[in-house]
Design an enzyme around this catalytic site. Structure first.
Site, short mmCIF file in Angstrom:
data_model
loop_
_atom_site.label_atom_id
_atom_site.label_comp_id
_atom_site.label_asym_id
_atom_site.label_seq_id
_atom_site.Cartn_x
_atom_site.Cartn_y
_atom_site.Cartn_z
CG ASP A 11 2.29 7.54 0.07
OD1 ASP A 11 2.13 7.76 -1.13
OD2 ASP A 11 3.31 7.94 0.78
CG ASP A 52 -1.54 8.87 3.06
OD1 ASP A 52 -0.62 8.24 2.73
OD2 ASP A 52 -1.36 9.64 4.44
CE1 TYR A 89 11.81 10.00 -4.12
CE2 TYR A 89 10.55 9.77 -2.13
CZ TYR A 89 11.75 9.47 -2.55
OH TYR A 89 12.82 9.18 -2.05
CD GLN A 93 5.91 5.55 1.07
OE1 GLN A 93 6.30 6.48 0.70
NE2 GLN A 93 4.55 5.65 1.91
N GLY A 102 -7.59 -11.25 -0.79
CA GLY A 102 -8.86 -11.56 0.00
C GLY A 102 -9.17 -10.45 0.80
CE1 TYR A 230 8.95 2.41 12.84
CE2 TYR A 230 7.58 2.97 11.51
CZ TYR A 230 7.90 2.67 12.55
OH TYR A 230 7.23 2.98 13.73
CE LYS A 233 6.01 6.93 13.06
NZ LYS A 233 6.92 5.81 13.18
#
Ligand code: F6R
Ligand code: MG
Ligand code: MG
Length: 375
Positions: A11, A52, A89, A93, A102, A230, A233
Site C-alpha cells: 500500500d 494495495d 493518503y 505507507q 537485499g 500497528y 493490516k
C-alpha cells in the site's frame, strides 16, 4: 523449465483514504517494472485490490532473489514519489524502512513466491486480500487441501490421495521463523487446532505428498512486528498452483463462498466477512468489508496469459450479496464483543490508553463498610 512466480504487494497511497490507489499510481508502478524489469523478469502483471498494488513477476532466478526484490522495492519507491505529488493518503505507507537491504521481506511489502519445474500447462491463482491479515487464508486453505467436503479431488483423484503437507508459522515469534510441519489427513485435528487461531498461526506453504511439489505460498508479514506497532493490516497475497495433482481451480475458490469472518475491516481493528471481489475491486463500507480478488493465469516458458477474473461470475454476485448482509449484521453491534478485535490486535492505541487511565480510578469496595452503612 524452472520458473519462479514472485508476487510483491504494498500500500503506497490511496485516493480518498484507504479505498484504492489512483490509476496513475498503478500505471507508474507498472511502467517502472516494464522499463527496469527487462533482462530480469520474463513477464509481469501489475494490478490492485483495495488500496494495495501487487507486482507479479515470472523469472528463472529462484525465490528471494535480491534483484527481483529490489526491482519491486524501487517500483514502490517511484510510486511513492508520485503518490506524494498527487497528495494521496498514506503515501509510502507500507515502505517501513528507509533503504532496501537485499530482500523486501521484513521491510513492509508482502511477498509470496513459488518455484517449480513448469508442467506442459501450468495454471495458478493469485489471490490479493485487503483490510485483513494472512490468517484470512487459513480456513479456505484448510478446506481446499484437507477437507473432502470442499475438495472432491481428495477422494476422486489418485494424484491427491496421499494428501498435503502444511507448513505453519507462529507469527507471534519475532526472533526468527518458528514453524511446524503437519500432514493432512493424519494430523487433521492438530492442523485445525492451530489454524483456528488466525492471528497467531498462519499457513505459510503447502506441499503435495505425492510428488513433494509446492502447491501454495502465502505472504506471512505482520506489519506490527516490523514497525514495533500497528501500521495497518497486512493485506496478504497467496499463490496456488491448480489442476492435475493439485486441487482444481474451482476447488480452490469454492471456500470463498462462505464469506468467513476475518480480522481487519475499519482501522484494522474489527471483524468482518471476507468478500470475494472482481479484479481491481475496492473497499467502501466501513473501510471494507475485507476483500479478496482472485486472478487465474497459465504460465508457459515464463510467459503469462492474460488473467481470468475468477470472482467475475454471476455466482459470486449472489455470494457478495450474502456477504454484504453478514457485514451489516456484525456492524449492528458496533464495538461490542465479537465485532471488535481483542486488545492485542487493535491497530490504534486509543482504547489501551483509556483503559490505563480508567484503571487508576477503580476502587475495591470494602464489603463490611458497605453492609454497615446499609444496616
Ligand atoms: C485499515 C485502514 C483504514 C484506516 C482508517 C483511518 O487498514 O487502513 O480503515 O485505519 O481509514 O485511517 P487514519 O487513521 O489514517 O485516518
Ligand atoms: Mg491502507
Ligand atoms: Mg491495504
Amino acid at each position: 523449465m524452472r520458473t519462479t512466480l514472485s508476487v510483491i504487494k504494498a500500500d503506497i497511497g490511496g485516493v480518498a483514504g484507504h479505498l484504492m490507489p489512483s490509476p496513475q499510481l498503478v500505471d507508474c508502478v507498472q511502467t517502472h517494472v516494464r522499463r527496469h524489469g527487462g533482462g530480469l523478469l520474463t513477464d509481469a502483471y501489475v494490478g490492485a485490490t483495495g488500496d494495495d498494488i501487487a507486482i507479479l513477476g515470472t523469472h528463472p532466478r529462484g525465490v528471494g532473489d535480491a534483484r527481483v526484490h529490489q526491482l519491486a522495492w524501487d517500483a514502490f519507491v517511484a510510486g511513492t514519489a508520485l503518490a506524494k505529488e498527487q497528495g494521496l493518503y498514506g503515501a509510502g505507507q507500507d515502505l517501513l524502512k528507509d533503504a532496501f537491504s537485499g530482500n523486501v521481506k521484513g521491510l513492509g511489502p508482502a511477498v509470496a513466491e513459488l518455484e517449480f519445474e513448469e508442467r506442459p500447462n501450468e495454471p495458478f491463482l493469485l489471490f490479493m486480500a485487503d483490510k485483513t491479515d494472512p490468517g484470512a487464508y487459513n480456513l479456505p486453505l484448510y478446506l481446499t487441501f484437507a477437507d473432502p467436503m470442499h475438495n472432491a479431488g481428495l477422494l476422486l483423484s489418485p494424484k491427491m490421495s496421499h494428501g498435503f503437507r502444511f507448513v505453519i508459522l507462529d507469527v507471534a515469534h519475532t526472533d526468527g521463523d518458528r514453524v511446524i510441519e503437519l500432514n493432512a489427513p493424519e494430523d487433521l485435528y492438530d492442523i485445525a487446532a492451530l489454524l483456528r487461531d488466525n492471528q497467531r498461526f498462519v499457513v505459510e506453504a503447502i506441499y503435495s505428498r505425492t510428488d513433494g511439489e509446492q502447491a501454495a505460498a502465502v505472504s506471512t508479514t505482520r506489519l506490527h512486528n516490523i514497525a514495533g506497532k500497528y501500521t495497518g493490516k497486512d493485506d496478504p497475497v497467496l499463490l496456488v498452483r491448480t489442476q492435475g495433482g493439485f486441487p482444481a481451480t474451482g476447488e480452490v475458490v469454492a471456500p470463498y463462498a462462505i464469506g468467513h469472518y476475518v480480522a481487519g475491516f475499519m482501522r484494522g481493528s474489527h471483524v468482518g466477512p471476507l468478500m470475494p471481489v472482481k479484479k481491481n475491486g475496492t473497499t467502501s463500507y466501513f473501510d471494507g468489508p475485507p476483500v479478496v480478488s482472485c486472478l487465474g493465469f497459465c504460465v508457459h516458458a515464463g510467459k503469462l496469459t492474460d488473467p481470468a477474473d475468477a470472482f467475475d461470475h454471476p455466482f459470486w454476485d449472489y455470494v457478495r450479496e450474502h456477504v454484504a448482509q453478514k457485514a451489516i449484521e456484525i456492524r449492528r453491534q458496533g464495538f461490542s464483543g465479537a465485532a471488535m478485535l481483542g486488545k492485542d490486535e487493535l491497530e490504534y492505541t486509543g482504547i489501551v490508553e483509556k483503559l490505563r487511565a480508567l484503571d487508576a480510578r477503580f476502587v475495591v469496595r470494602d464489603e463490611r463498610l458497605a453492609t454497615a452503612a446499609g444496616s
